[in-house]
Design an enzyme around this catalytic site. Structure first.
Site, mmCIF file in Angstrom:
data_model
loop_
_atom_site.group_PDB
_atom_site.id
_atom_site.type_symbol
_atom_site.label_atom_id
_atom_site.label_comp_id
_atom_site.label_asym_id
_atom_site.label_seq_id
_atom_site.Cartn_x
_atom_site.Cartn_y
_atom_site.Cartn_z
ATOM 1 N N HIS A 89 47.825 66.885 34.522
ATOM 2 C CA HIS A 89 46.346 66.874 34.436
ATOM 3 C C HIS A 89 45.811 65.446 34.313
ATOM 4 O O HIS A 89 44.750 65.222 33.740
ATOM 5 C CB HIS A 89 45.840 67.708 33.255
ATOM 6 N N SER A 142 37.703 41.455 49.967
ATOM 7 C CA SER A 142 36.359 41.947 50.236
ATOM 8 C C SER A 142 35.569 40.827 50.884
ATOM 9 O O SER A 142 35.760 39.654 50.566
ATOM 10 C CB SER A 142 35.702 42.368 48.922
ATOM 11 N N LYS A 167 38.196 40.592 44.858
ATOM 12 C CA LYS A 167 38.787 41.887 45.208
ATOM 13 C C LYS A 167 40.136 41.790 45.932
ATOM 14 O O LYS A 167 40.344 40.922 46.770
ATOM 15 C CB LYS A 167 37.835 42.684 46.105
ATOM 16 N N GLU A 208 44.946 53.483 51.170
ATOM 17 C CA GLU A 208 43.742 54.285 51.423
ATOM 18 C C GLU A 208 43.727 54.801 52.860
ATOM 19 O O GLU A 208 43.299 55.924 53.131
ATOM 20 C CB GLU A 208 42.491 53.451 51.153
#
Ligand code: ARG
Length: 470
Positions: A165, A286, A292, A299
């Site tokens: 969980h 970025s 970043k 992804e």
């Protein structure tokens, strides 16, 4: 484009030319050119089968075979150099090869399609193509598994929280965590191998639907093409694309697995977790925020999973409700298939690089532990001393409650408090609060204990050494 090709292939029955846009609409050449190699391979074997059946003479066979071989070279060069003309009037790769063969060797080329239909031809091409493609994907999965085993071996003695969980559950060895990924990939290989078995049957000789009108020795032909067996029913052989559906389905499950690995590693790479540092070679920056470092590789793999699921839905829907046997709808089977194979291969390559180069921050993994992860160990400790497990569970739960309320970790609960909960909670409890000892209490087969993990890794290495066909 003109309707020239159509005219030459089935012009007899037609007096009108096809609508110009219909020619474009009906063409699959841009996509099925991918089948060029297997198509020519199939045709060369078909020529030999026609000779064996007494339909072609020696001279014709020589001309046809040499012509097809030449053509294979020529077309490859044209495709490489970008000079190949995608003549949509020729519809697909099969008619393109045939038409170019006739251009090249003259009338004898028109004997190639004797006793054959594009219906058995395309099914044969696809199956032949898939046999190679499945082997290639299996090899890429193996590489990823190898990278996982290498990392697992390096992290046998490091500890990470296992989550359920997405809440800290129990301490496990990092190697054990990583090996979970090995096993799911192992099942992906098994699924592909199983699919391959059913794909490995040759439809050629099934004709359009009823079987070829010529006495072809199909077993011999299958052997020549490298198939293990032949299909047994010409209607089924020209009708079904379940081997494509199975491949995309196995690929979807594989992508689901990769996507879950990605999800873990994306979370692990966040500042909040800080469990993993992705190699710069698989990250991007970025355009606006200079600080970043984004896990784009992961992804993208997670994102491309959607595309493969979409391909599965597409092909299932194309096939649903088709009357037997062949319907042109089935021409729509190739884009989902090729796209899936390309996507899966790319994702596996990227994941292998990511896993090879990722750095696990093992100190951070230990530092984030909430020591209530030892609650199960406390319950087990009491249970081993004869307290019924439900009771032990309750006592351990009360200790967790006490520790949360008093802001003290479990291991710093004063002895008098422990004694109040159970007389059996004594100084021997110190062993409980040791990560490695906690894992080693789970040294049964399949558990996270060191001995079990080492055994698990040894078995995995054996699988990889044997080329994976275990
Ligand atoms: N391009 C077609 C396909 O991929 C080949 C089979 C065509 N057969 C036919 N009867 N029109 O399905």
């Amino acid at each position: 484009m003109s309707g020239k090709g159509n005219k030459s292939m089935w012009g007899g029955r037609f007096s009108d030319k096809p609508d110009e846009f219909m020619v474009e609409f009906g063409a699959s050449l841009d996509v099925d050119i991918e089948l060029l190699d297997v198509d020519i391979q199939g045709s060369i074997a078909w020529v030999a089968a026609l000779e064996q059946a007494g339909i072609l003479n020696d001279e014709e066979v020589k001309i046809l075979t040499a012509g097809l071989e030449d053509l294979s070279e020529t077309l490859k060069i044209e495709l490489e150099e970008g000079t190949f003309i995608f003549d949509h009037s020729l519809e697909d790769v099969h008619m393109t090869v045939e038409s170019r063969l006739i251009d090249h060797i003259g009338d004898v080329g028109a004997k190639l399609h004797t006793g054959r239909s594009r219906n058995d031809q395309v099914a044969t091409d696809e199956r032949l193509y898939l046999l190679g493609a499945i082997d290639s994907i299996k090899a890429y999965i193996r590489k990823l598994q190898q990278a996982i085993v290498n990392q697992a071996e390096q992290h046998i003695d490091d500890i990470v929280p296992a989550y359920t969980h997405l809440q800290q559950a129990q301490p496990v060895r990092l190697g054990h965590y990583l090996m979970a990924w090995f096993h799911m990939l192992q099942r992906d290989i098994e699924r592909l191998k199983d699919t391959r078995k059913r794909t490995d049957k040759m439809p050629l000789g099934s004709g359009a639907v009823a079987g070829s009108g010529f006495a072809i020795d199909r077993k011999l032909l299958a052997q020549k093409l490298g198939f293990s067996d032949i299909t047994e029913n010409s209607i089924d052989a020209t009708s079904d694309r379940d081997y494509i559906i199975e491949t995309i389905s196995a690929s979807s499950i594989l992508m689901m697995h990769l996507s879950r690995m990605c999800e873990d590693l994306i979370i692990w790479s966040s500042a909040e977790f800080g469990f993993a540092e992705l190699s710069e070679r698989y990250s991007t920056g970025s355009s606006m925020m200079p600080q970043k470092k984004n896990p784009d590789s992961l992804e993208l793999v997670r994102g491309k999973t959607g595309r493969v699921y979409g391909n599965l839905m597409a092909i299932l829907t194309v096939m649903k409700g088709l009357p037997f046997s062949y319907g042109k709808d089935m021409q729509e089977d190739k884009e989902p298939l090729f796209d899936t194979l390309k996507t899966v291969t790319g994702c596996l390559r990227v994941m292998t690089g990511v896993i090879e180069e990722i750095v696990f921050k093992t100190e951070r993994m230990e530092a984030v532990f909430d020591d209530s992860v030892f609650a199960t160990d406390i319950a087990d400790f009491l249970t081993k001393k004869g307290i019924p497990f439900r009771k032990s569970h309750e006592i351990a739960g009360k200790l967790v409650k006490w520790s949360k309320e008093h802001g003290k970790p479990l291991k710093h609960i004063p002895t008098e408090v422990l004694k109040k909960h159970s007389e059996l909670l004594n100084e021997h409890m110190v062993n409980i609060f040791d990560f490695k000892k906690s894992t080693d209490r789970r040294s049964l087969a399949g558990g996270t204990g060191k001995a079990s993990l080492q055994e698990q890794i040894e078995h995995a290495k054996k699988i990889l050494l044997q080329g994976g066909d275990v």
